[in-house]
Design an enzyme around this catalytic site. Structure first.
Site, short mmCIF file in Angstrom:
data_model
loop_
_atom_site.label_atom_id
_atom_site.label_comp_id
_atom_site.label_asym_id
_atom_site.label_seq_id
_atom_site.Cartn_x
_atom_site.Cartn_y
_atom_site.Cartn_z
N ASP A 283 -22.27 -19.18 -6.24
CA ASP A 283 -23.21 -18.14 -5.84
C ASP A 283 -22.49 -17.22 -4.85
OD1 ASP A 283 -25.37 -16.51 -5.47
OD2 ASP A 283 -26.81 -18.11 -5.11
C1 BGC Z 1 -28.20 -14.86 -5.62
C2 BGC Z 1 -27.81 -15.08 -7.06
C3 BGC Z 1 -27.30 -13.77 -7.63
C4 BGC Z 1 -26.13 -13.30 -6.79
C5 BGC Z 1 -25.53 -12.01 -7.30
C6 BGC Z 1 -27.09 -14.21 -4.81
O1 BGC Z 1 -27.56 -13.84 -3.57
O2 BGC Z 1 -28.54 -16.10 -5.03
O3 BGC Z 1 -28.91 -15.54 -7.79
O4 BGC Z 1 -26.94 -13.95 -8.97
O5 BGC Z 1 -26.58 -13.09 -5.47
O6 BGC Z 1 -26.37 -10.95 -7.09
#
Ligand code: BGC
Length: 753
Positions: A283
């Site tokens: 993540d």
């Molecule tokens: C989120 C993810 C997301 C990623 C990219 C993170 O803050 O938890 O779900 O895919 O950002 O935007």
């Protein structure tokens, strides 16, 4: 040859010559466009063999370039290969390897506004899960996959499947509800749909990242059996169904280690037990080490390269990370590029089919909107019953709400309700409620052309009561905005909306409440209103779908994929577990240095503890075991017709097949979702029952159908921690069938060996 024909021929030759010159100029300008043939272009080879051929040609730097992102597009100052999404890996033009362009896409492709692009905002994921419709999940994923490609992306970051151990989680709207079989099946089918478009599908957030508050610091404590039978089972089912190209590890720590450097999660379970062949992507900012994360099974850092750029290269050069381990990460990424069609089907940008998207979105909403209460058949409202109708609150004059955060799909033309002023920090600059231009007022006027349909804002209780009193029926639109980044403080409706509903209900006995929420809501007024509809965040044609249901041209069929409790006090954790101040991220203010912030986050925040001591008792299993009555139980939802169940029989000793008859006992056609549950023998130590299968059945008035639901042994098994295997506990099982987890008229015992 006539003069005209000769002329035509000359012009054609001229055009062909010009085109050929143009093509050579373009190929010289953009060498990547030239369709070259490489040894790994051979589609008769397996994705693994193709990946291995490429690996032989790669330099160390090229290998490393596949293992990390290149900074957030938002803050890019130099031109880059980014397509404007959340992250990307660079291409390797000399070998024809394309860039991986990633975009968030839970209920539609995000960040359209920044690029002036349209994408279809579908009903949110928990809403769509209420259809219990795996085929629709495939089409939902396919639409997203198509629109991703249309916009130049080849990887989706949708596929959220975390279970609502904490239903106040600000991302409940992005997930698929509380049952691992239902959630895993739906997200698996979603990924199948995405990947049918030659786009990499990704399942997230692995694992047990079940609340937003303190997500970057929290240490989740949970035993292996509970994890394997609940949160991880949802991933397992989805993986088995869809073979996703990627799994995103989550921000939280789990039993001591960050998820993105947790060898139990990534290696032991995901790669060994689940036979996952794709790559693990962190993540965003969830990577916290080089060698440790690499050994544990992380394959790619996003969106930066604090740990999987130069630092990983050094670790390889000094032998801390072996060449074989490095090659395994690279292999997984390249194999996915081949297996999911990125190499053979390069992305070509196109205008998305806007009209088809809207029509599909409306169909999804019609299958997702749940009718929770319908006293004295107040619904459907017919033109004969109502000559005047007032819509109250919830900005129902202009639009419907969406869920926020990285999943936010930008409303075409901008939000129809002006945004509140941005807050002082970066987080509240980005996280603000957006409303789609699907106006309930307009849709209801179209449905009830001979009635007087009006709107009052609900800001003043007296005005709302007076308007309700003078109308034949009143519909109150209540809402809760939910977003990534924070949890709801409570499941109660905010901003005095309960008072508004009570006031309207006191003024008009035909009061119907429409909820636009991403999580369950409590309803202290439930006994006082005639009708209740859960519309979720119903998407770009949500109002039209809702009007069809209220007017009865569509018969509702959806059922809750999540329990609605009576109050927060009934939840496994009545109070949200909040991080201490030192474990909270400190967002930079406007103009602040975001890259410094990312670096601090990468170093890690001090942990705080969260104990999931409800263990196996997630969702309805909690309410069953604790003998608590829900406000509206899992699997519940009404129709304008009624159904009767009869004739349960079970055949097959090892893998029972459950058969029964469902009859439409009313006078109009409808769809019933028939649910099959089973209890396990006492010795299994399980909650009272679990969902083991279901079927959606369309029935004409008075029609009966025989339904067969096969139940696999896996769905009746328990996880044995000692032997790391799944086992069927021999003994008596009770199979239960009916229309909701709390209404199961058919029961039969069966003995399994
Ligand atoms: C989120 C993810 C997301 C990623 C990219 C993170 O803050 O938890 O779900 O895919 O950002 O935007």
């Amino acid at each position: 040859m006539s003069y005209m024909q000769r002329c035509f021929r000359c012009v054609s030759i001229l055009i062909a010559a010009v085109l050929s010159v143009l093509t050579s100029v373009m190929l010289a300008q953009f060498p990547g466009m030239e369709p070259k043939h490489y040894p790994w272009s051979d589609t008769s080879l397996s994705p693994d063999a193709r990946a291995d051929l490429v690996i032989k040609e790669l330099t160390l730097d090229e290998k490393i370039s596949l293992l990390h992102g290149n900074g957030l597009d938002f803050f890019q100052t130099k031109p880059s290969e980014s397509n404007g999404g959340a992250g990307y890996t660079v291409s390797i033009p000399r070998l024809g390897i394309p860039a991986i362009q990633m975009a968030d896409s839970a209920y539609g492709v995000t960040q359209g506004a920044r690029a002036g692009r349209y994408s279809t905002a579908l009903p949110n994921n928990l809403g769509a899960a209420s259809s219990w419709d795996p085929q629709m999940a495939i089409e939902y994923g396919a639409l997203i996959g198509r629109e991703l490609r249309n916009q130049g992306y080849n990887m989706s970051l949708g596929g959220g499947v975390n279970l609502p151990r904490e239903p106040r989680n600000g991302r409940t709207f992005e997930y698929q509800g509380e049952d691992p079989l239902l959630a895993g099946t739906l997200v698996g089918n979603f990924i199948k749909g995405v990947q049918s478009q030659n786009v990499i599908g990704d399942i997230k957030h692995y694992a047990v990242n079940d609340q937003e508050n303190g997500r970057n610091a929290v240490n989740v404590n949970i035993d292996k059996r509970s994890m394997r039978e609940t949160d991880l089972l949802a991933f397992q089912i989805a993986l088995e169904l869809s073979d996703p190209g990627a799994v995103m590890c989550s921000y939280n720590r789990l039993n001591g280690d960050y998820a993105c450097e947790n060898s139990y999660l990534l290696s032991d379970v995901l790669k060994k037990d689940f036979h996952f062949k794709g790559f693990v992507v962190s993540d965003w900012g969830g990577t916290h080490s080089s060698a440790k994360a690499s050994h544990a099974g992380l394959d790619q850092e996003q969106p930066d390269q604090y740990f999987f750029g130069d630092a990983l290269k050094k670790a390889v050069e000094n032998g801390e990370v072996s060449q074989a381990e490095l090659d395994d990460h690279v292999h997984r990424i390249l194999r996915t590029i081949f297996a999911k069609g990125l190499f053979d089907h390069p992305v070509v940008k196109q205008v998305p089919d806007v009209e088809a998207g809207m029509a599909f979105a409306q169909g999804v909403a019609e299958k997702s909107i749940v009718l929770l209460k319908n006293d004295k058949h107040v619904l459907p409202l017919t033109s004969a019953k109502v000559r005047s109708l007032v819509l109250i609150g919830g900005h129902a004059d202009v639009g419907v709400l969406t869920g926020g955060g990285s999943a936010q799909v930008d409303p075409p033309g901008g939000t129809v309700v002006p945004l509140p002023p941005p807050g002082p920090d970066l987080l509240s600059m980005f996280l603000r409620p957006a409303w789609l231009p699907s106006s309930p007022l307009r849709a209801f006027k179209a449905q009830f052309p001979s009635a007087k349909v009006s709107y009052v804002s609900g800001d003043k209780l007296d005005d709302a009561s007076a308007a309700a009193k003078s109308a034949d029926a009143a519909i109150v639109f209540a809402y809760v905005w939910e977003s990534e980044g924070f949890d709801l403080k409570t499941l109660d409706l905010p901003d005095e909306q309960n008072k508004l509903i009570e006031a309207v209900a006191a003024a008009n006995p035909r009061t119907i409440v429409v909820l636009e929420t991403g999580s369950p809501a409590t309803m202290p007024w439930a006994d006082k209103v005639a009708g209740i509809i859960e519309a979720w965040y119903p998407g770009i044609r949500g109002a039209e779908a809702l009007a069809n249901i209220v007017a009865g041209s569509v018969n509702p069929s959806a059922k809750l994929a999540i329990t609605f409790p009576k109050s927060d006090a009934d939840l496994p954790h009545p109070k949200l577990v909040l991080p201490p101040p030192e474990s909270e991220p400190k967002f930079p203010g406007p103009g602040g240095d975001f890259s410094e912030f990312m670096k601090t986050m990468a170093k890690g925040l001090p942990p705080f503890q969260l104990y999931y001591d409800e263990k196996l008792k997630v969702g309805y299993k909690w309410y069953d075991a604790e003998k608590k009555t829900a406000l509206f139980p899992f699997g519940f939802g009404l129709s304008y017709t009624t159904f009767a169940y009869s004739g349960l029989s079970i055949s097959g000793q090892d893998e029972p097949t459950v058969s029964f008859t469902v009859k439409n006992t009313g006078s109009r056609a409808g769809t019933e979702i028939a649910e099959v549950y089973s209890s396990l023998p006492e010795a299994a130590g399980e909650p009272p029952k679990r969902l083991v299968g279901w079927s959606r059945i369309e029935l004409g008035p008075g029609e009966s159908k025989q339904v067969t639901v096969p139940v696999s042994r896996e769905r009746l098994s328990i996880y044995d921690e000692g032997s790391n295997t799944w086992k069927v506990v021999p003994g008596a099982y009770t199979v239960m069938v009916g229309g909701s987890s709390q209404d199961l008229p058919l029961r039969k015992d069966v003995t399994l060996h």
